[in-house]
Enzyme design. Structure first.
Site, PDB file in Angstrom:
ATOM      1  N   CYS A 181       1.041   0.665  -6.474  1.00 27.80           N
ATOM      2  CA  CYS A 181       1.835  -0.767  -6.945  1.00 27.80           C
ATOM      3  C   CYS A 181       1.457  -2.191  -7.768  1.00 27.80           C
ATOM      4  O   CYS A 181       2.141  -1.998  -8.611  1.00 27.80           O
ATOM      5  CB  CYS A 181       2.508  -1.301  -5.584  1.00 27.80           C
ATOM      6  SG  CYS A 181       3.047  -0.614  -4.765  1.00 27.80           S
ATOM      7  N   VAL A 182       0.499  -2.642  -7.634  1.00 27.40           N
ATOM      8  CA  VAL A 182       0.178  -3.356  -8.436  1.00 27.40           C
ATOM      9  C   VAL A 182       0.069  -2.582  -9.880  1.00 27.40           C
ATOM     10  O   VAL A 182       0.543  -2.803 -11.325  1.00 27.40           O
ATOM     11  CB  VAL A 182      -1.165  -4.353  -8.685  1.00 27.40           C
ATOM     12  CG1 VAL A 182      -2.085  -5.576  -9.776  1.00 27.40           C
ATOM     13  CG2 VAL A 182      -0.787  -5.077  -7.164  1.00 27.40           C
TER      14      VAL A 182
END
Length: 232
Positions: free
Chosen positions: A169-170
């Site tokens: 997700c990052v």
């Protein structure tokens, strides 16, 4: 992560950086003039023990680092976005689930909408009035959300990204942020994962291709410097 694994990775990255530099990679995107903080999935299901998504180094490194960044953003009255993930239809057999096909790979059904205790932002970095809380359905905080529009309306040109996970997700948020025209900064001490080595590898690769990896202290100095420059 063991010292042996870290030493092996660092040795590999030293050679990889040399090769990238020869080919013109690892350029700097730099800080702009109007930053926003994007905290990705720093919610209880990722930051507290006992969940499939629980990550490492939360208590001793990531939360303290994010607290330091939050203080700098708040005293400089700059925009903050807290991102989390949950699903209205967490039944894997329902053809109309908002999980899409992601549940075929990972247990996203572990964060159903009717369990806000799981997807609520960690109380140690709890949002304050005026800060956005954005719910996403996929890895990237930009995919299918209003994030880019919100940032542009606020005049933002730079995003400082923290959170979990470095490998999903990052990383996806940083890639999409650059694609959408924002200067992307990954805050080194504030990014985590579940798997040993994943953070080091992904930060190395992000720094080579998609954004600048900078320390918390460098980012805080930049934020406070904006106030000084504005006063001058």
């Amino acid at each position: 992560m063991s010292d042996q694994l870290q030493d092996a990775l660092e040795a590999a990255f030293t050679e990889a950086r040399r090769r990238y530099a020869e080919r013109g990679f690892q350029r700097r995107v730099g800080f702009g003039s109007r930053p926003a903080l994007i905290n990705v999935d720093l919610a209880n299901a990722w930051t507290r023990p006992g969940n499939p998504f629980t990550c490492e180094n939360i208590d001793d490194q990531i939360i303290p680092g994010v607290q330091k960044l939050l203080s700098a953003f708040r005293r400089n009255r700059l925009p903050v976005v807290h991102v989390t993930t949950c699903y209205q239809v967490a039944d894997r057999n329902d053809p109309y689930t908002d999980m899409g096909l992601w549940h075929c790979k990972i247990p996203v059904e572990a964060v159903p909408e009717d369990r806000p205790d799981l997807w609520a932002i960690d109380s140690r970095i709890e949002p304050i009035p005026g800060e956005q809380v954005l719910v996403k359905k996929r890895a990237s905080a930009f995919h299918g959300t209003y994030l880019a529009g919100f940032l542009r309306a606020a005049g933002v040109d730079t995003i400082l990204v923290t959170g979990v996970t470095a490998s999903a997700c990052v990383r996806e948020t940083i890639c999409d942020g650059l694609a959408d025209g924002f200067r992307t900064i990954a805050v080194r001490e504030c990014i985590g994962d579940r798997i040993p080595g994943a953070v080091l590898w992904n930060l190395f690769d992000i720094d080579a291709k998609f954004g600048d990896v900078e320390s918390v202290d460098t980012c805080v100095d930049y934020l406070d410097g904006l106030r000084t420059a504005a006063a001058a």
